[in-house]
Design a protein around this motif. Structure first.
Motif, mmCIF file in Angstrom:
data_model
loop_
_atom_site.group_PDB
_atom_site.id
_atom_site.type_symbol
_atom_site.label_atom_id
_atom_site.label_comp_id
_atom_site.label_asym_id
_atom_site.label_seq_id
_atom_site.Cartn_x
_atom_site.Cartn_y
_atom_site.Cartn_z
ATOM 1 N N LEU A 73 44.577 26.433 81.313
ATOM 2 C CA LEU A 73 44.251 25.251 82.121
ATOM 3 C C LEU A 73 42.807 24.791 81.893
ATOM 4 O O LEU A 73 42.555 23.582 81.763
ATOM 5 C CB LEU A 73 44.498 25.533 83.598
ATOM 6 C CG LEU A 73 45.964 25.644 84.002
ATOM 7 C CD1 LEU A 73 46.083 26.151 85.430
ATOM 8 C CD2 LEU A 73 46.665 24.304 83.839
ATOM 9 N N LEU A 74 41.876 25.724 81.839
ATOM 10 C CA LEU A 74 40.486 25.339 81.599
ATOM 11 C C LEU A 74 40.302 24.756 80.197
ATOM 12 O O LEU A 74 39.542 23.799 80.018
ATOM 13 C CB LEU A 74 39.551 26.516 81.828
ATOM 14 C CG LEU A 74 39.353 26.907 83.290
ATOM 15 C CD1 LEU A 74 38.473 28.137 83.408
ATOM 16 C CD2 LEU A 74 38.755 25.764 84.085
ATOM 17 N N ALA A 79 39.428 19.932 76.951
ATOM 18 C CA ALA A 79 39.892 19.015 75.906
ATOM 19 C C ALA A 79 40.037 17.595 76.457
ATOM 20 O O ALA A 79 39.639 16.622 75.807
ATOM 21 C CB ALA A 79 41.212 19.505 75.327
ATOM 22 N N LEU A 80 40.589 17.482 77.661
ATOM 23 C CA LEU A 80 40.701 16.170 78.293
ATOM 24 C C LEU A 80 39.322 15.583 78.557
ATOM 25 O O LEU A 80 39.105 14.374 78.394
ATOM 26 C CB LEU A 80 41.497 16.271 79.591
ATOM 27 C CG LEU A 80 42.994 16.465 79.424
ATOM 28 C CD1 LEU A 80 43.622 16.912 80.735
ATOM 29 C CD2 LEU A 80 43.637 15.185 78.925
ATOM 30 N N ALA A 100 41.877 11.343 85.639
ATOM 31 C CA ALA A 100 42.754 11.796 86.724
ATOM 32 C C ALA A 100 43.557 13.014 86.284
ATOM 33 O O ALA A 100 43.716 13.967 87.050
ATOM 34 C CB ALA A 100 43.685 10.663 87.161
ATOM 35 N N VAL A 101 44.043 13.000 85.063
ATOM 36 C CA VAL A 101 44.779 14.162 84.550
ATOM 37 C C VAL A 101 43.840 15.363 84.452
ATOM 38 O O VAL A 101 44.214 16.479 84.812
ATOM 39 C CB VAL A 101 45.436 13.845 83.189
ATOM 40 C CG1 VAL A 101 46.043 15.092 82.567
ATOM 41 C CG2 VAL A 101 46.490 12.756 83.355
ATOM 42 N N GLU A 102 42.606 15.122 84.008
ATOM 43 C CA GLU A 102 41.620 16.207 83.939
ATOM 44 C C GLU A 102 41.383 16.808 85.317
ATOM 45 O O GLU A 102 41.348 18.033 85.480
ATOM 46 C CB GLU A 102 40.303 15.683 83.363
ATOM 47 C CG GLU A 102 39.237 16.749 83.201
ATOM 48 C CD GLU A 102 37.929 16.190 82.650
ATOM 49 O OE1 GLU A 102 36.942 16.947 82.677
ATOM 50 O OE2 GLU A 102 37.880 15.032 82.195
ATOM 51 N N VAL A 103 41.240 15.951 86.312
ATOM 52 C CA VAL A 103 41.032 16.435 87.684
ATOM 53 C C VAL A 103 42.247 17.223 88.154
ATOM 54 O O VAL A 103 42.110 18.290 88.762
ATOM 55 C CB VAL A 103 40.702 15.274 88.647
ATOM 56 C CG1 VAL A 103 40.760 15.715 90.089
ATOM 57 C CG2 VAL A 103 39.323 14.697 88.322
#
Length: 120
Positions: A73-74, A79-80, A100-103
């Motif tokens: 996940l990290l 990467a995002l 938003a996906v990164e968050v």
């Protein structure tokens, strides 16, 4: 470190439409985010080595599986973050979906981190 990463990302997104702010803020936040990733990685590694007796524990114990999940996940969030940074530097807006996906990935990583405290 995670709070700085998420909070800084939110602040950056609020100001991302202003090109002058973007020019100054993106490089500064990128350094902060990179530092946060390093701190999270080092502290996570130290915590994992304190509980795992061998590398095989990563695939043979519940704690190891949760650690691996958090690492994935990290890495995805980082990467995002890199993709969002590249889009902002190129002036390609909007980046809200990327961020938003990164968050969301960071929220999931936080949940997994909380699980680590209850997995022995």
């Amino acid at each position: 470190a995670a709070l700085l990463w998420v909070g800084g990302l939110g602040a950056l997104l609020v100001t991302a439409r202003d090109a002058d702010v973007r020019t100054v803020a993106v490089p500064r936040f990128s350094r902060l985010a990179l530092a946060a990733v390093v701190v999270l990685g080092v502290t996570g590694l130290l915590a994992a080595t304190a509980r795992l007796t061998s590398p095989t524990d990563l695939v043979t114990t519940a704690y190891g599986a949760v650690v691996l999940t958090k690492v994935v996940l990290l890495a995805c969030a980082a990467a995002l973050g890199g993709a969002t940074r590249a889009r902002l530097r190129a002036g390609r807006l909007p980046v809200l979906v990327w961020a938003a996906v990164e968050v969301l990935v960071l929220v999931a990583a936080t949940g997994v981190a909380a699980t680590l405290t209850h997995t022995a």
